[in-house]
Every structure is written in C-alpha cells, then in structure tokens.
Design an enzyme around this catalytic site. Structure first.
Site, PDB file in Angstrom:
ATOM      1  N   TRP A 141      21.936  57.274  48.802  1.00 50.98           N
ATOM      2  CA  TRP A 141      23.191  56.530  48.981  1.00 50.98           C
ATOM      3  C   TRP A 141      23.659  56.742  50.413  1.00 50.98           C
ATOM      4  CZ3 TRP A 141      28.543  58.761  47.823  1.00 50.98           C
ATOM      5  CH2 TRP A 141      29.529  57.764  47.883  1.00 50.98           C
ATOM      6  N   ASP A 222      24.451  64.597  42.112  1.00 50.95           N
ATOM      7  CA  ASP A 222      25.342  63.435  42.178  1.00 50.95           C
ATOM      8  C   ASP A 222      25.090  62.611  40.921  1.00 50.95           C
ATOM      9  OD1 ASP A 222      26.984  61.340  42.815  1.00 50.95           O
ATOM     10  OD2 ASP A 222      26.180  61.013  44.820  1.00 50.95           O
ATOM     11  N   LYS A 258      31.107  53.376  37.379  1.00 50.28           N
ATOM     12  CA  LYS A 258      30.111  52.485  36.809  1.00 50.28           C
ATOM     13  C   LYS A 258      30.161  52.480  35.279  1.00 50.28           C
ATOM     14  CE  LYS A 258      28.248  51.781  40.953  1.00 50.28           C
ATOM     15  NZ  LYS A 258      28.916  52.769  41.799  1.00 50.28           N
TER      16      LYS A 258
END
Length: 413
Positions: A141, A222, A258
């Site tokens: 990311w 993460d 999400k």
C-alpha cells in the site's frame, strides 16, 4: 516593519505532487465517455456501480438515532471501550489466550491509516531497534512509504511479488527474513494483500513465522480486509492467530472501512500484544500519551456503530451475511473475467491468477504502456502497475473491460 526582518511568505514551500489514486479518480469523474470505468479506488461498489450502505449499518444507525441516552461527550482518549474490546476479540478470537490473560492493548484509531501511524510512532519511541528500519513488501500500500518516514523510521522493501508467475516470490521473501538484522520489524498484510491480491498459503505463513522467531523479528500486521477477503471472518484472521499461537511478537492495525463499508467514518484500532498484563498496561499508558497529543479523543459515531454490530448476536450474524454479499460479488467478478478472457476471447497468456488472487485488488500482469493505453484509449482508469479494483467491475461493464484488456494484451488498442 524593520528592513532586516520580514514576515514568512512561504515562498520556499514546493508544490507537492497529487496522490496518484485520487488524481486517477478526478480524471475519471471529469471523463464524459459513456463506457468509462474506474478501477483505481479501493472502495466497494454494487452491481450498479453505486456505493453500498450495508443493511446492518442502516439498522445500527436507526438504533443509535432512537437511543435516548446518546450524547456527544468526549470518548476516552483510547476510544470507546466496548468497541476496542470487541474489535480485539474479532481479530484474535474470543477464546485467545492473549484476550483471556489481558495481554492485548487496544486503542481506537482514525481507521487503518491512523492505526499504522500510531503503531509506527510507538515503535519509533519504544522499540529496541538493532537498526531503525521497517521492511515492507514490494509492492505494498503506497501510504506505508509515507507513514513510517514521517515518524523517523526509514523504509526498505522485501521481495514479495513475482512478475513472472504473477504470484508470491516466496523463496526470496523467506531469504529476506533470514538475512535481515535480528529484531527487524516486518510489515505483513494479514489477508488480501494490497495491491497484488497474492497471499501466502498457511504452510508458507508457518515458514514465515519460523523465520521471524529464529531472527527475533517483530510482525507489524496491517489488517484492512478481515471478512472482506474471503467472506470468512475467522479464516481471514488465521495468520494473526497463528502468529499469536507461536508467540511471534506483534501488533495489529485494524480497519472497518472495507468490511463494514464505513470508509468516511474512519473506524480503526491498534492492538499491541504484550508478554504480560503489566506490560500491556504500560504500553496503553504510552499509547494514550501519543494519542492525546495528536487527536485528544477519537470520533464516536463509527465506533458506536461497529460496537453495536460486534456486541449484538443478531446484528453480528447479519453483518456476516452482508460481508458474504460483498466478497461473493467480487469473487463472481473474478470468475467471470477469467471466463471471458480464457474461454471467449482466448486472450494470450495464462489468466489463472485472476481467480487465484483474493480480495479487492488484482494485479493483472500487464505493463505500464498497456495500462496507459487502457486509460487514454478505452477510458478505463487503473494504476500504471496494472492493478485493478475488482469492486469496480460489474455485470454491466465487465465484458467491455475484458474486450479492451484483450486488445491491450494483443497490442491492438
């Protein structure tokens, strides 16, 4: 004013480049082509390309709206306690020894970005570094590369994506773990790796844990896609739970953007696993100091929504069904894209990676020139490395995308 003293006019401040994803989105919005497709942004869309408010979130919102005890007072510095406790149970498992032994320090954060930042800041201040550096996957990311240097931690990469196989470069990844200085910090994606969609197998996770333990490394997880990746909340948390079982030192950055569709509410948490209840209390005291200096208190609304969903059995079951709706649609898009490319269009190359990858994103395997051609000639907006958001595909546009991708691969655009 004195001739020798002048006020600051900020003339030396350079213009920063725009964020690549948001720049892509702006170009998409400005495009008037009827067949335009946005495959850049990492946000779920339904089959009509509309944002989807989860039914369970609507129900939780109604409950909050009619709660006569609700106020707008400050939350504690470390967040809504019933939210952070439930969030920890979600990722570690309610029967996890670290939960039962009260060895997890949990702090509410400004979504996953805030969790990454607070985790990085805490490590920068208190981790016993041999070499102050974090290792992130190549690629990762993009914001990881900004977050860590901001708190004084240089970033290096470890091999992750194999462009030849469009899969995991596992031997090189393992070698990087074994050759890094002892007690190094490795950032790992719990599931649905962003941006590749390529995850290690459980056997490979076991070998990663072995190498981490052998070298005394620290795992910086993460976790942005629990449940959203496969539709299975438990399965998507397997790597974290296995590392806990193996006693690998770790923390977890968690986001509900999400899997609950709460992108704009910024609901996240940082969980640091400590060796003892006493150490957890000391860690929490320092995280509280760091959070106080930056945000004083986290926002309440999103945390209250998630807390309701996680702590109510009926709402929790409904949420799991909503998650399956989202993950299931994305899996269906993967299958259909694979079918179109392999069976109908006979697109050159092997496209099995489309269905083997997992989560919101997919690395298509096409290069920068082909990606640019898709943007400029086909009005299909994707990043230059060939990454696409599967959530941007639907039953109305997937054939057009497949046909244009086929042309790009054949050099016919």
């Amino acid at each position: 004013m004195s001739d020798t003293v002048s006020a600051e006019r900020w003339e030396a401040v350079p213009l920063a480049p725009p964020d690549s994803i948001f720049k892509l989105t702006a170009a998409y919005k400005a495009d008037t082509h009827p067949n335009k497709i946005n495959l850049g942004v990492g946000a779920y869309r339904d089959d009509d390309n509309k944002p989807w408010v989860l039914p369970v979130v609507k129900k939780a919102t109604e409950i909050l709206l009619h709660d006569p005890t609700l106020d707008h007072e400050y939350l504690p510095i470390t967040g809504l306690p019933e939210y952070t406790a439930a969030a920890a149970r979600l990722v570690f498992g309610k029967d996890s020894p670290v939960i039962k032994e009260e060895r997890v320090t949990s702090v509410q954060t400004i979504s996953g970005t805030g969790a990454n930042h607070l985790g990085a800041l805490f490590l920068s201040r208190f981790y016993g570094w041999n070499e102050k550096r974090v290792y992130v996957s190549d690629p990762t990311w993009v914001n990881h590369h900004a977050i860590f240097p901001l708190v004084g931690i240089p970033v290096s990469t470890y091999p992750y994506y194999d462009a030849q196989t469009i899969g995991l470069a596992f031997p090189a990844f393992l070698e990087a773990l074994k050759s890094a200085p002892p007690r190094s910090v490795f950032l790992l994606h719990t599931c649905a790796h962003n941006p590749t969609g390529v995850d290690p197998t459980r056997e490979q996770w076991g070998a990663i844990a072995d190498a981490m333990l052998e070298r005394g490394h620290f795992a910086f997880f993460d976790c942005a896609y629990q449940g959203f990746a496969s539709g299975d909340l438990e399965g998507d948390a397997w790597a974290v739970r296995e590392f806990v079982r193996r006693n690998v030192p770790l923390l977890v950055c968690q986001s509900f953007a999400k899997n609950a569709g709460l992108y704009g509410e910024r609901v996240g948490a940082l969980h640091v696993v400590a060796p003892s209840k006493d150490a957890a209390a000391r860690i929490k005291s320092q995280l509280s100091v760091l959070a106080r200096a930056e945000i004083s208190n986290p926002p309440a609304h999103g945390a209250r929504l998630v807390s309701l969903i996680l702590n109510d059995d009926a709402l929790f079951e409904e949420w799991k069904r909503d998650i399956k709706t989202m993950s299931g649609r994305i899996i269906d898009m993967r299958k259909e894209l694979h079918r179109l490319l392999t069976e109908e269009l006979k697109t050159p190359g092997n496209w099995d990676h489309i269905v083997n990858q997992i989560g919101m994103f997919s690395f298509t395997g096409i290069g920068p020139a082909q990606s640019q051609a898709l943007v400029e000639k086909s009005h299909i907006y994707l990043t230059s490395n060939g990454r696409i958001s599967m959530a941007g595909l639907n039953s109305h546009n997937i054939r057009y995308f497949a046909e244009q991708l086929d042309k790009a691969v054949r050099g016919a655009l």
